[in-house]
Design a protein around this motif. Structure first.
Motif, short mmCIF file in Angstrom:
data_model
loop_
_atom_site.label_atom_id
_atom_site.label_comp_id
_atom_site.label_asym_id
_atom_site.label_seq_id
_atom_site.Cartn_x
_atom_site.Cartn_y
_atom_site.Cartn_z
N PRO A 81 -10.33 -15.67 -4.40
CA PRO A 81 -9.51 -17.74 -4.58
C PRO A 81 -8.49 -17.64 -5.60
O PRO A 81 -8.22 -16.56 -6.64
CB PRO A 81 -10.93 -17.53 -6.14
CG PRO A 81 -12.09 -16.26 -6.53
CD PRO A 81 -11.06 -15.01 -5.11
N PRO A 82 -8.48 -18.44 -6.33
CA PRO A 82 -6.93 -18.78 -6.80
C PRO A 82 -8.25 -18.41 -8.22
O PRO A 82 -8.86 -18.82 -8.60
CB PRO A 82 -6.81 -20.41 -6.60
CG PRO A 82 -7.38 -20.74 -5.43
CD PRO A 82 -9.18 -19.70 -4.83
N THR A 120 -0.72 -5.92 -16.56
CA THR A 120 -0.47 -7.46 -16.20
C THR A 120 -1.92 -8.40 -17.03
O THR A 120 -2.81 -6.85 -17.35
CB THR A 120 -0.79 -7.42 -14.52
OG1 THR A 120 -2.17 -6.99 -14.26
CG2 THR A 120 0.48 -6.86 -13.42
N TRP A 121 -1.79 -9.82 -17.10
CA TRP A 121 -3.25 -10.30 -17.81
C TRP A 121 -4.87 -9.64 -17.24
O TRP A 121 -5.46 -9.31 -17.82
CB TRP A 121 -3.25 -11.57 -17.30
CG TRP A 121 -3.40 -12.25 -16.12
CD1 TRP A 121 -2.08 -12.91 -14.88
CD2 TRP A 121 -4.67 -12.67 -15.60
NE1 TRP A 121 -2.75 -12.99 -14.22
CE2 TRP A 121 -4.00 -12.87 -14.52
CE3 TRP A 121 -5.91 -12.65 -16.05
CZ2 TRP A 121 -4.97 -13.80 -13.51
CZ3 TRP A 121 -6.49 -13.17 -14.92
CH2 TRP A 121 -6.27 -13.96 -13.21
N TYR A 122 -4.79 -9.61 -15.69
CA TYR A 122 -6.08 -8.80 -15.53
C TYR A 122 -6.61 -7.73 -15.06
O TYR A 122 -7.39 -6.75 -14.68
CB TYR A 122 -5.91 -9.45 -13.65
CG TYR A 122 -4.48 -9.33 -12.37
CD1 TYR A 122 -4.79 -8.02 -12.32
CD2 TYR A 122 -3.81 -10.24 -12.67
CE1 TYR A 122 -3.62 -7.61 -11.37
CE2 TYR A 122 -2.85 -9.60 -11.40
CZ TYR A 122 -2.10 -8.82 -11.27
OH TYR A 122 -1.29 -7.80 -10.43
N GLN A 123 -5.58 -6.62 -15.83
CA GLN A 123 -5.33 -5.37 -16.19
C GLN A 123 -5.65 -4.98 -17.81
O GLN A 123 -6.39 -3.67 -17.55
CB GLN A 123 -3.95 -4.38 -15.19
CG GLN A 123 -3.73 -4.79 -14.58
CD GLN A 123 -2.29 -3.93 -13.94
OE1 GLN A 123 -1.60 -3.96 -15.02
NE2 GLN A 123 -2.39 -2.73 -13.03
N HIS A 155 -2.54 -17.17 -6.54
CA HIS A 155 -4.52 -16.19 -6.30
C HIS A 155 -4.80 -15.14 -7.08
O HIS A 155 -3.35 -14.39 -7.77
CB HIS A 155 -3.45 -15.16 -4.65
CG HIS A 155 -4.67 -14.29 -3.82
ND1 HIS A 155 -4.02 -13.04 -3.95
CD2 HIS A 155 -5.38 -14.11 -4.01
CE1 HIS A 155 -4.87 -12.24 -3.73
NE2 HIS A 155 -6.12 -12.95 -3.81
N SER A 156 -6.15 -15.14 -7.64
CA SER A 156 -6.61 -14.32 -8.35
C SER A 156 -6.24 -12.49 -8.14
O SER A 156 -5.98 -12.21 -9.04
CB SER A 156 -7.97 -14.23 -9.15
OG SER A 156 -8.42 -14.10 -7.84
N TYR A 157 -5.81 -12.10 -7.42
CA TYR A 157 -5.43 -11.08 -6.53
C TYR A 157 -6.72 -9.88 -7.07
O TYR A 157 -6.43 -9.01 -7.41
CB TYR A 157 -4.45 -10.55 -7.52
CG TYR A 157 -3.23 -9.44 -7.06
CD1 TYR A 157 -2.82 -9.37 -5.02
CD2 TYR A 157 -2.70 -8.23 -7.20
CE1 TYR A 157 -2.20 -8.48 -4.81
CE2 TYR A 157 -2.20 -7.76 -7.16
CZ TYR A 157 -2.07 -8.12 -5.32
OH TYR A 157 -1.27 -6.00 -4.82
N THR A 158 -7.46 -10.38 -7.94
CA THR A 158 -8.59 -9.49 -8.37
C THR A 158 -9.12 -8.49 -7.03
O THR A 158 -9.33 -6.94 -7.43
CB THR A 158 -10.01 -9.82 -8.21
OG1 THR A 158 -10.37 -11.03 -7.77
CG2 THR A 158 -9.98 -11.10 -9.24
N SER A 159 -8.73 -8.43 -6.05
CA SER A 159 -9.00 -7.25 -5.03
C SER A 159 -8.25 -6.09 -4.96
O SER A 159 -7.88 -5.35 -4.07
CB SER A 159 -9.73 -7.87 -3.54
OG SER A 159 -10.74 -8.41 -3.45
N GLY A 160 -7.02 -6.75 -5.47
CA GLY A 160 -5.13 -5.52 -4.83
C GLY A 160 -4.85 -6.32 -4.00
O GLY A 160 -5.57 -6.54 -2.79
#
Length: 115
Positions: free
Chosen positions: A29-30, A111-114, A14-19
């Motif tokens: 989305p994935p 994390t990679w998304y941070q 799960h991409s977890y972009t919204s936290g």
């Protein structure tokens, strides 16, 4: 029996972009390409998903429903990390045998998304 590879859910599948919005709320989305990667990996390994969401009411069912929505197939969703040959997690530091650098790695970790 195939060897097991364990994937964390949030931030890996799960991409977890919204936290975090709640154990049973999975709005994003994935991660791009993860469905295809899991399909390939499952040809060689048993794939298990683990998440702290599973410790909370409705969390495990929400993960299963989310994966069904996106056509993502795994062998099992569990509460606790089972024995595995490798763990894939967005919040991990690979231990390289040198404990003297661990504190520094922990303090600098993102994390990679941070990034």
């Amino acid at each position: 029996m195939a060897k097991t590879v364990v994937f964390d859910f949030d931030g890996v599948i799960h991409s977890y972009t919204s936290g975090f919005k709640g154990a049973d709320i999975i709005p994003d989305p994935p991660v791009p390409g993860i469905k295809e990667a899991l399909e390939t990996i499952r040809k060689y390994y048993r794939v298990v998903v683990v998440s702290t969401r599973c410790h909370q009411e409705g969390g495990m069912e929400a993960i299963k429903q989310w994966m069904k929505k996106y056509g993502i197939i795994v062998d099992e969703v569990v509460v606790h990390k089972p024995p595995a040959i490798v763990y894939i997690d967005d919040r991990a530091i690979t231990f390289d045998g040198d404990p003297s650098k661990l504190l520094s790695k922990i303090k600098k970790f993102k994390t990679w998304y941070q990034k």
